[in-house]
Enzyme design. Structure first.
Site, short mmCIF file in Angstrom:
data_model
loop_
_atom_site.label_atom_id
_atom_site.label_comp_id
_atom_site.label_asym_id
_atom_site.label_seq_id
_atom_site.Cartn_x
_atom_site.Cartn_y
_atom_site.Cartn_z
N CYS A 2 0.84 -1.19 0.00
CA CYS A 2 0.00 0.00 0.00
C CYS A 2 0.88 1.25 0.00
O CYS A 2 2.01 1.22 0.48
CB CYS A 2 -0.92 0.09 1.21
N ARG A 27 2.98 0.33 -5.41
CA ARG A 27 2.91 -0.38 -4.13
C ARG A 27 1.62 -1.19 -3.96
O ARG A 27 1.46 -1.92 -2.99
CB ARG A 27 3.01 0.63 -2.98
N TRP A 74 -2.99 -2.54 -1.59
CA TRP A 74 -2.76 -3.93 -2.00
C TRP A 74 -3.38 -4.76 -0.90
O TRP A 74 -2.90 -4.76 0.24
CB TRP A 74 -1.26 -4.20 -2.12
N ASN A 98 -0.47 1.65 5.96
CA ASN A 98 0.34 0.68 5.22
C ASN A 98 0.97 -0.24 6.25
O ASN A 98 1.64 0.23 7.17
CB ASN A 98 1.41 1.44 4.41
N GLY A 99 0.72 -1.54 6.10
CA GLY A 99 1.27 -2.50 7.07
C GLY A 99 0.19 -3.48 7.48
O GLY A 99 -0.86 -3.57 6.83
N GLU A 473 15.74 -15.93 -13.13
CA GLU A 473 15.24 -14.56 -13.22
C GLU A 473 14.48 -14.35 -14.55
O GLU A 473 13.43 -13.70 -14.57
CB GLU A 473 16.41 -13.57 -13.10
N LYS A 477 10.66 -13.12 -14.66
CA LYS A 477 10.30 -11.90 -15.40
C LYS A 477 9.16 -12.19 -16.35
O LYS A 477 8.19 -11.45 -16.44
CB LYS A 477 11.55 -11.44 -16.17
N GLU A 480 5.74 -13.01 -14.45
CA GLU A 480 5.11 -11.93 -13.69
C GLU A 480 4.44 -10.90 -14.59
O GLU A 480 3.44 -10.31 -14.21
CB GLU A 480 6.04 -11.29 -12.66
N HIS A 496 13.81 -35.38 -15.19
CA HIS A 496 13.28 -36.12 -14.03
C HIS A 496 11.82 -35.74 -13.77
O HIS A 496 11.45 -35.40 -12.65
CB HIS A 496 14.15 -35.87 -12.80
N LYS A 595 5.22 -3.89 -5.73
CA LYS A 595 6.68 -3.78 -5.80
C LYS A 595 7.33 -3.93 -4.44
O LYS A 595 8.38 -4.54 -4.30
CB LYS A 595 7.06 -2.43 -6.42
C1 G6P Z 1 8.48 -8.01 -4.97
C2 G6P Z 1 8.85 -7.41 -6.31
C3 G6P Z 1 10.07 -8.12 -6.89
C4 G6P Z 1 11.23 -8.04 -5.90
C5 G6P Z 1 10.84 -8.62 -4.54
C6 G6P Z 1 11.87 -8.30 -3.49
O1 G6P Z 1 7.97 -9.29 -5.13
O2 G6P Z 1 7.75 -7.51 -7.21
O3 G6P Z 1 10.45 -7.50 -8.09
O4 G6P Z 1 12.32 -8.73 -6.40
O5 G6P Z 1 9.61 -8.03 -4.08
O6 G6P Z 1 11.90 -6.92 -3.30
P1 G6P Z 1 13.13 -6.10 -2.76
O7 G6P Z 1 12.64 -4.68 -2.69
O8 G6P Z 1 13.44 -6.66 -1.40
O9 G6P Z 1 14.25 -6.27 -3.70
#
Ligand code: G6P
Length: 600
Positions: A2, A27, A74, A98-99, A473, A477, A480, A496, A595
């Site tokens: 949030c 957020r 969120w 937020n929290g 990664e 990517k 997501e 396997h 994020k």
């Molecule tokens: C979320 C984001 C990712 C990120 C992860 C860790 O899931 O969508 O892109 O890698 O959090 O976030 P940080 O801020 O700790 O790198």
């Protein structure tokens, strides 16, 4: 997660709050809302389910108002709906949060709120009701907030307005980010600085337990009943950093910023042919690396570098696992936490756990002054600048780069890499941004691959050792932002079980950079080709003798293996981007994600 924002001053509050919310939308974007005093000093609360654009549509942006708070959500407790949206109001108190208030179910039975009928399913309404009851008893908001701190468990950044108090905003912080923006006869409150960057670069960071009283001319911060002196800081990035600048999406803009980010990060840690600003890691005999999401993937890459070039034992863990498992740490161990935001709840909790054992901790962070940056014993910043797109790109590359430089320096300190090799590697670092620019100057390759595979139901990624870490990664990517099912496999492992999912034309994307095991991966790719897979190979090696293992080959510059692994991901980011675009996805704000993940 949030995002929260507040404004008090001479400007019209509503557009300032909406601007801020739009910046904070990364957020969370399940619903949004705003509360403000209008010209007649009436309190208005307007909220809607869905993205901020929906809220914006029903607001009168020209309405006079000089004090207000806003929220983009969120959902954690209670589904996305108007009733569960913030701001919440109970009696004299209106707030955004937020929290997570972890003991909210228990608090619902607290004598202070026993006669109150809750209308939403949120933990936030409980906090609001508790603060309201305390305020009704005390008639003193500071005292009430202090008392509420003893009752509210969990995490919160709160921005509060009080009925008939037209001169102040109140804030309170624990374990969720919150800053106060300092203006001229006006002040701001926000989850992060970019949200208010259009108006001011000056800000105050709030610490755990801080309570702030913010008027248009004054900011007072209290902690444990004492007034505390706060330093006014200045944000080093410009407003431009938070804008799209002609790019269709923030993600694409951030992919294209990578040459600059790489240069800046190198400049911070390598001066000509010397290392600067970096710690000595030779005293440790083991390093635990802990992170979430893409940051975790950079940790996996680092594991190979440190093992290979520093002969060190490295454990890499996902933070939400690490914090609950048995760890065997002693004084010769170092914990490295990696986090773009510096606020990820599980990463922060892992850091605190190890800090408490008095074991050395080092944070690799992007957001200056974030909780992880402040709490780690030592911090190294990547120089990525604000990253807005939910899917990380430039922060990932900068994290990987910084970890590579750290492993490189440790290897030099341990005299494993000699002076001659050192110079050659440094040259590769200095040329890295040029290689990336080169990749970015021809995105057609990635676009045509995307056109070929964007309708697939499943896309697999293969790699061995460090290449496996890279494709993890790539796979994340892709899924997501495109919502296509994807998995990354160590190439020897696919057979396997999961090879059963390979059908005619199932795309298999492989990365091959390690000469020593290239032939092994090539054999594994052939196993998938034999089952009809459509194979895309990214390799820095000569593949002339292995043409039958790929339908599409992307050639990567062959440079030192401490630097080279940063190159393939640029292609993988672009391929994911174009696949998501062809599938008409909401690239910067993919569904269900946020994020900054400040909940467990
Ligand atoms: C979320 C984001 C990712 C990120 C992860 C860790 O899931 O969508 O892109 O890698 O959090 O976030 P940080 O801020 O700790 O790198």
């Amino acid at each position: 997660m949030c995002g929260i924002i507040g404004y008090i001053g001479k400007k019209k509050a509503i557009p300032v709050i909406i601007d801020g919310l739009e910046t904070l939308e990364y957020r969370g974007y399940d619903s949004s809302g705003i509360a403000y005093y209008n010209k007649k000093k009436e309190l208005k609360i307007i909220k809607e389910q869905g993205k901020i654009a929906i809220l914006k549509n029903i607001l009168n942006l020209n309405e006079e108002s000089n004090l207000g708070i806003g929220h983009t959500r969120w959902a954690t407790h209670g589904q996305p709906s108007r009733i569960n949206s913030h701001p919440h109001n109970v009696g004299n108190i209106t707030l955004v949060h937020n929290g997570i208030i972890e003991n909210y179910e228990e608090l619902k039975k607290h004598p202070l709120v026993k006669n109150y009928k809750f209308i939403s399913k949120t933990d936030t309404e409980v906090a609001c009701a508790i603060i309201n009851s305390l305020y009704n008893e005390n008639q003193d908001i500071l005292k009430s907030l202090e008392e509420s701190q003893k009752l509210l468990m969990g995490s919160y950044a709160l921005a509060i307005i009080v009925n008939n108090d037209f001169e102040h905003l109140y804030v309170m912080k624990k374990d969720s980010p919150l800053i106060i923006g300092v203006g001229n006869k006006e002040n701001y409150v926000a989850s992060d600085v970019p949200a208010i960057l259009k108006y001011t670069k000056k800000y105050i960071l709030l610490n755990e337990g801080d309570i702030g009283i913010v008027s248009n001319k004054n900011i007072k911060v209290y902690n444990q009943k004492k007034l505390v002196k706060k330093k006014i800081l200045e944000f080093e990035w410009d407003l431009e950093a938070g804008m799209k600048n002609g790019y269709e999406h923030f993600m694409l803009k951030e992919i294209f910023e990578q040459p600059k980010v790489i240069e800046q990060t190198i400049k911070e840690y390598i001066n000509d042919y010397d290392f600067i600003n970096l710690p000595d890691l030779t005293k440790y005999n083991r390093i635990d690396i802990v992170a979430c999401g893409s940051a975790y993937h950079t940790g996996l890459i680092a594991k190979y570098w440190f093992e290979e070039y520093c002969n060190m034992e490295i454990n890499v863990d996902i933070a939400s696992e690490y914090r609950y498992k048995k760890n065997f740490l002693d004084k010769k161990c170092l914990l490295i936490v990696i986090s773009q935001s510096g606020e990820t709840a599980d990463t922060l909790a892992s850091l605190r756990l190890v800090n408490d054992k008095k074991i050395d901790t080092l944070a690799i962070v992007n957001v200056v002054g974030s909780s992880i940056a402040r709490e780690a014993k030592n911090v190294l910043y990547i120089k990525a600048g604000p990253e807005i797109s939910v899917a990380t790109t430039k922060a990932y590359s900068a994290q990987a780069l910084l970890l590579s430089i750290l492993a490189f320096k440790t290897s030099v300190d341990k005299k494993i890499i000699n002076i001659k090799e050192k110079e050659q590697i440094i040259n590769d670092y200095h040329n890295l941004s040029l290689y990336i620019q080169d990749i970015l100057s021809n995105t057609k390759i990635c676009e045509s691959i995307a056109k070929k595979i964007f309708k697939a139901n499943d896309i697999f990624f293969l790699g061995r050792k460090i290449d496996y870490a890279i494709v993890m990664e790539g796979s994340l990517k892709l899924k997501e932002i495109s919502y296509i099912h994807s998995e990354a496999y160590p190439s020897g492992e696919l057979k396997h079980g999961s090879i059963a999912l390979i059908n005619k034309n199932t795309p298999v994307i492989s990365v091959i950079t390690d000469e020593n095991i290239a032939l092994k991966t090539i054999s594994n790719i052939k196993e998938t080709k034999a089952r009809g897979a459509y194979s895309i190979v990214l390799s820095s090696l000569n593949m002339d003798n292995n043409k039958e293992c790929y339908d599409y080959l992307i050639k990567i510059e062959h440079i030192h293996s401490l630097v080279e692994p940063i190159l393939p991901i640029i292609y993988l980011q672009l391929i994911s981007y174009y696949i998501a675009k062809l599938n008409k996805r909401d690239i910067d704000k993919p569904k269900n994600l946020a994020k900054s993940v400040t909940v467990e």
